[in-house]
Design an enzyme around this catalytic site. Structure first.
Site, mmCIF file in Angstrom:
data_model
loop_
_atom_site.group_PDB
_atom_site.id
_atom_site.type_symbol
_atom_site.label_atom_id
_atom_site.label_comp_id
_atom_site.label_asym_id
_atom_site.label_seq_id
_atom_site.Cartn_x
_atom_site.Cartn_y
_atom_site.Cartn_z
ATOM 1 C CD GLU A 33 -2.472 1.763 0.194
ATOM 2 O OE1 GLU A 33 -3.234 1.114 -0.091
ATOM 3 O OE2 GLU A 33 -2.336 3.054 -0.167
ATOM 4 C CG HIS A 51 -25.158 0.657 -2.350
ATOM 5 N ND1 HIS A 51 -26.284 1.468 -2.303
ATOM 6 C CD2 HIS A 51 -24.227 1.465 -2.796
ATOM 7 C CE1 HIS A 51 -25.713 2.789 -2.395
ATOM 8 N NE2 HIS A 51 -24.679 2.663 -2.666
ATOM 9 N NE ARG A 317 -19.510 8.333 -7.444
ATOM 10 C CZ ARG A 317 -20.595 8.898 -7.216
ATOM 11 N NH1 ARG A 317 -21.869 8.150 -7.076
ATOM 12 N NH2 ARG A 317 -20.532 10.110 -7.239
ATOM 13 C CB ILE A 348 -13.604 -2.128 -7.944
ATOM 14 C CG1 ILE A 348 -12.690 -3.393 -8.572
ATOM 15 C CG2 ILE A 348 -14.531 -2.639 -6.795
ATOM 16 C CD1 ILE A 348 -13.857 -4.311 -9.208
ATOM 17 C CD GLU A 349 -19.052 2.392 -10.629
ATOM 18 O OE1 GLU A 349 -19.382 3.342 -10.042
ATOM 19 O OE2 GLU A 349 -19.638 2.075 -11.627
ATOM 20 C CB SER A 350 -20.629 3.253 -6.484
ATOM 21 O OG SER A 350 -21.617 2.982 -5.402
ATOM 22 C CB CYS A 449 -13.095 21.596 18.329
ATOM 23 S SG CYS A 449 -11.662 20.427 18.768
ATOM 24 C CB CYS A 454 -7.626 15.872 21.125
ATOM 25 S SG CYS A 454 -8.439 15.611 19.450
HETATM 26 C C1 LIG Z 1 -18.342 9.185 -3.606
HETATM 27 C C2 LIG Z 1 -18.412 7.807 -3.504
HETATM 28 C C3 LIG Z 1 -19.398 7.229 -2.990
HETATM 29 C C4 LIG Z 1 -19.552 5.809 -2.773
HETATM 30 N N1 LIG Z 1 -20.333 5.256 -1.961
HETATM 31 C C5 LIG Z 1 -20.441 3.942 -1.688
HETATM 32 C C6 LIG Z 1 -21.340 3.346 -1.135
HETATM 33 O O1 LIG Z 1 -22.198 3.934 -0.365
HETATM 34 N N2 LIG Z 1 -21.476 2.135 -0.988
HETATM 35 C C7 LIG Z 1 -20.640 1.217 -1.555
HETATM 36 O O2 LIG Z 1 -20.723 -0.239 -1.380
HETATM 37 N N3 LIG Z 1 -19.721 1.864 -2.249
HETATM 38 C C8 LIG Z 1 -19.534 3.264 -2.496
HETATM 39 N N4 LIG Z 1 -18.599 3.505 -3.104
HETATM 40 C C9 LIG Z 1 -17.718 2.756 -3.769
HETATM 41 C C10 LIG Z 1 -16.446 2.421 -3.159
HETATM 42 O O3 LIG Z 1 -16.299 3.398 -2.248
HETATM 43 C C11 LIG Z 1 -15.351 1.923 -3.877
HETATM 44 O O4 LIG Z 1 -15.933 0.925 -4.734
HETATM 45 C C12 LIG Z 1 -14.175 1.253 -3.002
HETATM 46 O O5 LIG Z 1 -14.125 1.953 -1.922
HETATM 47 C C13 LIG Z 1 -13.097 0.620 -3.934
HETATM 48 O O6 LIG Z 1 -12.108 0.263 -3.203
HETATM 49 P P1 LIG Z 1 -10.826 -0.301 -3.711
HETATM 50 O O7 LIG Z 1 -10.159 -1.003 -2.586
HETATM 51 O O8 LIG Z 1 -10.933 -0.770 -4.982
HETATM 52 O O9 LIG Z 1 -9.902 1.147 -3.962
HETATM 53 P P2 LIG Z 1 -9.512 2.158 -3.006
HETATM 54 O O10 LIG Z 1 -10.105 2.352 -1.687
HETATM 55 O O11 LIG Z 1 -8.931 3.644 -3.830
HETATM 56 O O12 LIG Z 1 -8.025 1.534 -2.630
HETATM 57 C C14 LIG Z 1 -6.861 1.554 -3.670
HETATM 58 C C15 LIG Z 1 -5.806 1.470 -3.027
HETATM 59 O O13 LIG Z 1 -4.620 1.198 -3.800
HETATM 60 C C16 LIG Z 1 -3.316 1.891 -3.469
HETATM 61 N N5 LIG Z 1 -2.510 1.991 -4.605
HETATM 62 C C17 LIG Z 1 -2.769 2.213 -5.828
HETATM 63 N N6 LIG Z 1 -1.964 2.395 -6.710
HETATM 64 C C18 LIG Z 1 -0.847 1.674 -5.798
HETATM 65 C C19 LIG Z 1 0.556 1.193 -6.136
HETATM 66 N N7 LIG Z 1 0.988 1.304 -7.303
HETATM 67 N N8 LIG Z 1 1.378 0.700 -5.218
HETATM 68 C C20 LIG Z 1 0.711 0.460 -3.968
HETATM 69 N N9 LIG Z 1 -0.506 0.686 -3.348
HETATM 70 C C21 LIG Z 1 -1.469 1.399 -4.453
HETATM 71 C C22 LIG Z 1 -4.328 3.142 -3.025
HETATM 72 O O14 LIG Z 1 -3.149 3.893 -2.326
HETATM 73 C C23 LIG Z 1 -5.358 2.828 -2.512
HETATM 74 O O15 LIG Z 1 -5.140 2.675 -1.075
HETATM 75 C C24 LIG Z 1 -18.415 5.116 -3.488
HETATM 76 C C25 LIG Z 1 -17.283 5.686 -4.107
HETATM 77 C C26 LIG Z 1 -17.260 6.925 -4.349
HETATM 78 C C27 LIG Z 1 -16.050 7.605 -4.982
#
Ligand SMILES: Cc1cc2nc3c(=O)[nH]c(=O)nc-3n(C[C@H](O)[C@H](O)[C@H](O)COP(=O)(O)OP(=O)(O)OC[C@H]3O[C@@H](n4cnc5c(N)ncnc54)[C@H](O)[C@@H]3O)c2cc1C
Length: 488
Positions: A33, A51, A317, A348-350, A449, A454
């Site tokens: 990470e 959801h 997203r 892998i968005e919402s 605050c 803190c």
């Molecule tokens: C505005 C918004 C609202 C949403 N609401 C919901 C909701 O209500 N319910 C729901 O189920 N989903 C929701 N989602 C979707 C959800 O947040 C995402 O689908 C989910 O968090 C994706 O997870 P992830 O682990 O794929 O990505 P991320 O959480 O982005 O994690 C990817 C990680 O990879 C790391 N990384 C990237 N490149 C490298 C590299 N080269 N080397 C090492 N580390 C790296 C990054 O630092 C990051 O920590 C929402 C998303 C958004 C933006």
């Protein structure tokens, strides 16, 4: 040199869920990470809705995983000791077009296996929550709210307790494969130093940079579009007025405009709106969008007032799309013989939080089918969170203080967080020692605050417990030092 059977790139909710599910087997597992903690990307920048699955195309990975993830979450929350509340949801309408859209999505939801949805009038809405905006609604009883930050931390801690190593501050910058040995060599920058890590398998969970990692693995560079959304966080005073998430009727493409959602801690989130951004980590808030959120938010939650605002944030997203038609595509989870020993997750968005464990099980089953590993006999699905002082009864508080005097010392006044909780957070299994790491594990500094009182006390405790100088304590990122030296 570090060598693993499986390396997961990215410790958002998806990477942490993959790590947790993989730790059921006898593998050596590393998670890379780039940030100094888990959940620093979009996994902490979202609404925190579990959801139900009524807006996703029937048969799609989004639909299948959302319904599966939703159904199992009571058990998951109990195993991982994370706060969760099956609140239900009101998807509200004002116009005849809204009613048509609600009926359309009710039918899609039923095809996806979402249970109990009903169209209700104003009277029933008032019984559920008199403070919800709208003239009629679709009530969705299976929706729920969770704390996505706590959930990701819990998945990661559980994986860690089951033997997974988290390499924080470690960014994957190149990937090569030695055909003879079959090992991947991952070039990384770990706390600013170049380091090589070897692994037989790689799982791409890099979220906003998943297309770049996909390309490094030899898969195509999948085009993604960033839909940025800004939020307002409202004070707990507003939280008293809202018991259920209130969403507007979805548009024809299944997208929601600004909604109002209670949080597990008693605040209210208003947002997100949605607009395109190119920048992978453009999380700044803008006045223009904040004003828009106020107008749109009031339609969902008429009790909203500007005096309730305590902070804002944004998330993005990253949706995969077809560049020829512009069509938004489903989650991608792929593995094939041309890219041996890889699992590639892109777009892998919402609802990625809701889908994290179902996606993880699918990714892990690909590896397990090839490797036939022994089960990890020590695996436990359980993990305990930090006991919260402010949630205890008066009697429990008295007993806690009797057993441990540090419960008697309040560090964060707004959220009533005690020294005992801060110390437990500092000694977290992942070894995170940033100020935001402690804040995210305890809620210290998340109140009215916003840390004015803190934050320096938390810094002093990190300094003492970790044996570092105050000038070495970081706020959230590499080099984000709070103190540069003494002024008097
Ligand atoms: C505005 C918004 C609202 C949403 N609401 C919901 C909701 O209500 N319910 C729901 O189920 N989903 C929701 N989602 C979707 C959800 O947040 C995402 O689908 C989910 O968090 C994706 O997870 P992830 O682990 O794929 O990505 P991320 O959480 O982005 O994690 C990817 C990680 O990879 C790391 N990384 C990237 N490149 C490298 C590299 N080269 N080397 C090492 N580390 C790296 C990054 O630092 C990051 O920590 C929402 C998303 C958004 C933006």
């Amino acid at each position: 040199m570090d060598m693993f059977d499986v390396v997961i790139i990215g410790a958002g909710v998806v990477g942490s869920a993959v790590a947790r599910e993989l730790s059921r087997y006898n593998f050596s597992i590393g998670v890379l990470e780039k940030e100094l903690d888990v959940a620093c990307g979009n996994s902490s920048r979202n609404t925190g809705m579990l959801h139900a699955g009524f807006t996703y195309k029937p048969g799609s990975l989004k639909a299948l995983c959302a319904v599966e993830g939703n159904r199992e979450f009571d058990r998951v929350a109990e195993e991982l000791d994370v706060p969760f509340h099956r609140t239900g949801k009101l998807v509200v309408g004002f116009t005849e077009q809204d009613r048509k859209n609600l009926l359309k999505y009710k039918e899609i939801g039923e095809r996806n296996g979402v249970e109990g949805m009903e169209i209700i009038g104003k009277d029933k809405m008032n019984q559920i929550d008199p403070n919800a905006g709208g003239e009629f609604a679709m009530y969705v009883p299976s929706s729920g709210i969770l704390d996505p930050m706590q959930y990701t931390i819990a998945l990661a801690e559980n994986a860690c307790l089951n033997g997974v190593r988290f390499l924080l501050g470690c960014q994957a910058v190149s990937i090569d494969r030695d055909k003879e040995s079959g090992f991947y060599s991952i070039g990384t920058e770990h706390h600013g130093e170049r380091k090589e890590i070897r692994s037989r398998w790689i799982v791409n969970c890099a979220g906003m940079y998943a297309s770049e990692i996909s390309q490094m693995l030899g898969y195509p560079y999948y085009p993604v579009k960033g839909f940025k959304g800004e939020y307002y966080v409202l004070d707990k005073k507003a939280g008293k007025y809202l018991s259920i998430p209130v969403y507007p009727a979805p548009n024809d493409r299944g997208g929601f405009a600004t909604h109002a959602t209670p949080t597990m801690d008693g605040n209210v989130l208003v947002g997100p709106d949605s607009y395109i951004t190119e920048d992978r980590e453009d999380y700044k808030a803008t006045k223009e969008h904040m004003d828009g959120l106020f107008e749109d938010g009031k339609k969902m939650f008429p009790q909203m007032k500007r005096e309730y605002f305590i902070r804002n944030f944004a998330g993005i997203r990253w949706k995969r799309y077809d560049p020829d038609t512009g069509e938004i595509l489903d989650f991608l989870l792929e593995a094939d013989e041309d890219h041996p020993c890889t699992v590639n997750l892109v777009g892998i968005e919402s609802p990625g939080v809701t889908c994290a464990l179902p996606l993880a099980r699918r990714a892990v089953s690909i590896i397990v089918q090839k490797e036939h590993p022994e089960p990890n006999q020590q695996f436990t699905p359980f993990r305990k969170g930090i006991r919260r002082f402010y949630e205890m009864t008066l009697e429990q508080k008295g007993k806690a203080i009797e057993e441990n005097g540090d419960f008697g010392e309040i560090v964060c006044r707004c959220e009533s967080v005690t020294k005992a909780e801060i110390l437990e957070a500092i000694h977290n299994p992942l070894g995170v020692h940033t100020v935001t790491g402690i804040k995210n594990r305890t809620r210290a500094s998340m109140g009215r605050c916003q840390g004015g009182y803190c934050e320096t006390r938390i810094t002093a405790l990190i300094e003492k417990e970790c044996g570092v100088l105050e000038t070495q304590v970081r706020y959230n990122k590499e080099h984000s030092y709070i103190f540069t030296g003494k002024v008097r």
